[in-house]
Write an enzyme that holds these catalytic residues in place. Structure first.
Site, PDB file in Angstrom:
ATOM      1  N   ARG A   1      18.786  18.638  -0.266  1.00 27.94           N
ATOM      2  CA  ARG A   1      19.111  17.058  -0.262  1.00 27.94           C
ATOM      3  C   ARG A   1      20.329  16.632  -1.117  1.00 27.94           C
ATOM      4  O   ARG A   1      20.564  17.001  -2.016  1.00 27.94           O
ATOM      5  CB  ARG A   1      17.623  16.614  -0.892  1.00 27.94           C
ATOM      6  CG  ARG A   1      17.436  15.190  -0.807  1.00 27.94           C
ATOM      7  CD  ARG A   1      17.280  14.628   0.497  1.00 27.94           C
ATOM      8  NE  ARG A   1      17.530  13.396   0.538  1.00 27.94           N
ATOM      9  CZ  ARG A   1      16.835  12.496   1.529  1.00 27.94           C
ATOM     10  NH1 ARG A   1      16.176  13.037   2.583  1.00 27.94           N
ATOM     11  NH2 ARG A   1      16.898  11.023   1.649  1.00 27.94           N
TER      12      ARG A   1
ATOM     13  N   LYS B   1       1.278   7.516   4.082  1.00 24.66           N
ATOM     14  CA  LYS B   1       0.815   6.060   4.078  1.00 24.66           C
ATOM     15  C   LYS B   1       0.078   5.790   5.218  1.00 24.66           C
ATOM     16  O   LYS B   1      -0.234   4.613   5.808  1.00 24.66           O
ATOM     17  CB  LYS B   1       1.994   5.040   4.112  1.00 24.66           C
ATOM     18  CG  LYS B   1       2.788   5.245   2.597  1.00 24.66           C
ATOM     19  CD  LYS B   1       3.757   4.224   2.411  1.00 24.66           C
ATOM     20  CE  LYS B   1       4.885   4.372   1.361  1.00 24.66           C
ATOM     21  NZ  LYS B   1       5.991   3.621   1.605  1.00 24.66           N
TER      22      LYS B   1
ATOM     23  N   PRO C   1       0.925  -1.291  -0.002  1.00 27.61           N
ATOM     24  CA  PRO C   1       0.021  -0.040   0.164  1.00 27.61           C
ATOM     25  C   PRO C   1       0.792   1.326  -0.043  1.00 27.61           C
ATOM     26  O   PRO C   1       1.861   1.509   0.798  1.00 27.61           O
ATOM     27  CB  PRO C   1      -0.772  -0.136   1.226  1.00 27.61           C
ATOM     28  CG  PRO C   1      -0.952  -1.495   1.753  1.00 27.61           C
ATOM     29  CD  PRO C   1       0.477  -2.098   1.122  1.00 27.61           C
ATOM     30  N   GLU C   2       0.641   2.098  -0.859  1.00 28.75           N
ATOM     31  CA  GLU C   2       1.173   3.331  -1.327  1.00 28.75           C
ATOM     32  C   GLU C   2       0.131   4.469  -0.861  1.00 28.75           C
ATOM     33  O   GLU C   2      -1.015   4.009  -0.452  1.00 28.75           O
ATOM     34  CB  GLU C   2       1.942   3.800  -2.194  1.00 28.75           C
ATOM     35  CG  GLU C   2       2.974   2.424  -2.697  1.00 28.75           C
ATOM     36  CD  GLU C   2       3.744   2.653  -4.048  1.00 28.75           C
ATOM     37  OE1 GLU C   2       3.797   4.012  -4.218  1.00 28.75           O
ATOM     38  OE2 GLU C   2       4.195   1.750  -4.601  1.00 28.75           O
TER      39      GLU C   2
ATOM     40  N   ARG D   1      15.056  -1.249  -3.418  1.00 28.33           N
ATOM     41  CA  ARG D   1      13.883  -1.698  -4.317  1.00 28.33           C
ATOM     42  C   ARG D   1      14.081  -1.936  -5.710  1.00 28.33           C
ATOM     43  O   ARG D   1      15.037  -0.976  -6.171  1.00 28.33           O
ATOM     44  CB  ARG D   1      12.789  -0.823  -4.049  1.00 28.33           C
ATOM     45  CG  ARG D   1      12.462  -0.477  -2.471  1.00 28.33           C
ATOM     46  CD  ARG D   1      11.730  -1.703  -1.800  1.00 28.33           C
ATOM     47  NE  ARG D   1      10.880  -2.154  -2.524  1.00 28.33           N
ATOM     48  CZ  ARG D   1       9.346  -1.654  -2.276  1.00 28.33           C
ATOM     49  NH1 ARG D   1       9.101  -0.818  -1.630  1.00 28.33           N
ATOM     50  NH2 ARG D   1       8.389  -2.044  -3.117  1.00 28.33           N
TER      51      ARG D   1
ATOM     52  N   HIS E   1      -7.046 -13.738   7.804  1.00 29.21           N
ATOM     53  CA  HIS E   1      -5.996 -12.696   7.828  1.00 29.21           C
ATOM     54  C   HIS E   1      -6.661 -11.347   8.576  1.00 29.21           C
ATOM     55  O   HIS E   1      -5.980 -10.430   8.600  1.00 29.21           O
ATOM     56  CB  HIS E   1      -5.414 -12.356   6.520  1.00 29.21           C
ATOM     57  CG  HIS E   1      -4.927 -13.316   5.817  1.00 29.21           C
ATOM     58  ND1 HIS E   1      -5.060 -13.523   4.437  1.00 29.21           N
ATOM     59  CD2 HIS E   1      -4.021 -14.537   6.350  1.00 29.21           C
ATOM     60  CE1 HIS E   1      -4.181 -14.835   3.994  1.00 29.21           C
ATOM     61  NE2 HIS E   1      -3.762 -15.356   5.246  1.00 29.21           N
TER      62      HIS E   1
ATOM     63  N   ARG F   1       0.437 -10.441   6.017  1.00 21.47           N
ATOM     64  CA  ARG F   1       2.128 -10.726   6.474  1.00 21.47           C
ATOM     65  C   ARG F   1       2.172  -9.878   7.732  1.00 21.47           C
ATOM     66  O   ARG F   1       3.352  -9.977   8.211  1.00 21.47           O
ATOM     67  CB  ARG F   1       2.853 -10.056   5.242  1.00 21.47           C
ATOM     68  CG  ARG F   1       2.780 -10.984   3.915  1.00 21.47           C
ATOM     69  CD  ARG F   1       3.917 -10.914   3.103  1.00 21.47           C
ATOM     70  NE  ARG F   1       4.863 -11.035   3.927  1.00 21.47           N
ATOM     71  CZ  ARG F   1       6.318 -10.887   3.110  1.00 21.47           C
ATOM     72  NH1 ARG F   1       6.185 -10.489   1.990  1.00 21.47           N
ATOM     73  NH2 ARG F   1       7.405 -11.360   3.820  1.00 21.47           N
TER      74      ARG F   1
END
Ligand SMILES: [Zn+2]
Length: 260
Positions: free
Chosen positions: A150, A59, A2-3, A248, A92, A110
């Site tokens: 950054r 999120k 999920p994003e 990723r 679940h 999970r």
């Protein structure tokens, strides 16, 4: 996984089915998922109250109930499920919120996600950890300023929840592909024009993804082809590159996303 857009879908789902309905009883099937309260304390805080309007930050899904704020994170496989009929729990299902008229279930195969309670804004911040502004509501000047200072590569920066909150692997790759930016490009090497293109693309991708409550595999999107065996760029047909960046699996086009 999920994003931002998936969680936006859960936010709308909770608002549609659960907001304004009295909580009869909270049933914790998996105590480990009630992350910072015992099952009894979770029940005590929520039973008899009703969920307010849910909000989202990155999120995270937050919803007030009585004097408490309930926080949900969906980890890798979390989701919400509403059932109007009293049925046997799904294998679940981890926490069941029995409401007037049905049951809202926090389901997570999970178990990387969870449900937390907080009483104050400070407690909310302690649960979520430091978060940057939400990727959908951050303004251009703030986004610009965040990128300005950054160091490092572009994709890990966008994935960093303390910079902007909500972007995960699929969203990042889609945004970078649509903005024609290389995931390994140095953030400090971006021109003002590129930063602004990145911002505009991020918003456009998020708006479209939010309509679908996920990163949709649309025609002409990277997400639609990225998992194919011989994945090719939807724009130019060249074979997509693949590497692990920021931990990723990342896909990008060797032509449209050349490094400068
Ligand atoms: Zn291409």
């Amino acid at each position: 996984m999920p994003e931002l857009s998936d969680v936006e879908g859960f936010r709308r789902y909770l608002a549609r089915y659960a907001t304004g309905k009295p909580i009869d009883r909270v049933e914790v099937l998996d105590p480990a998922i009630a992350r910072n309260r015992t099952p009894a304390a979770l029940s005590r805080a929520l039973d008899g109250n009703e969920f307010g309007d849910p909000r989202r930050h990155g999120k995270w899904l937050l919803v007030d109930a009585g004097a408490a704020t309930c926080l949900m994170h969906f980890g890798m496989t979390g989701l919400l499920h509403w059932s109007a009929a009293r049925a046997a729990p799904h294998p679940h299902d981890r926490i069941l919120f029995h409401l007037r008229g049905g049951t809202l279930s926090y389901r997570d195969m999970r178990r990387f996600g969870g449900v937390w309670l907080a009483r104050t804004e400070d407690e909310v911040a302690a649960v979520t950890g430091p978060l940057g502004p939400d990727a959908l509501s951050v303004s251009l000047p703030v986004f610009d300023e965040l990128l300005e200072g950054r160091r490092g590569a572009l994709k890990p920066a966008l994935m960093d929840q303390t910079l902007v909150a909500g972007l995960g692997n699929l969203l990042c790759d889609e945004i970078l592909w649509q903005a024609r930016l290389n995931p390994r490009e140095r953030v400090s090497g971006l021109s003002v024009r590129q930063r602004h293109r990145l911002y505009a693309t991020m918003r456009a991708v998020l708006r479209e993804a939010n309509r679908h409550a996920r990163v949709p595999p649309l025609e002409g999107w990277l997400t639609g082809v990225r998992d194919e065996r011989d994945a090719r760029c939807p724009r130019c047909g060249r074979r997509l590159l693949r590497a692990t960046i920021g931990g990723r699996t990342t896909r990008w086009c060797p032509y449209h996303q050349r490094r400068r």
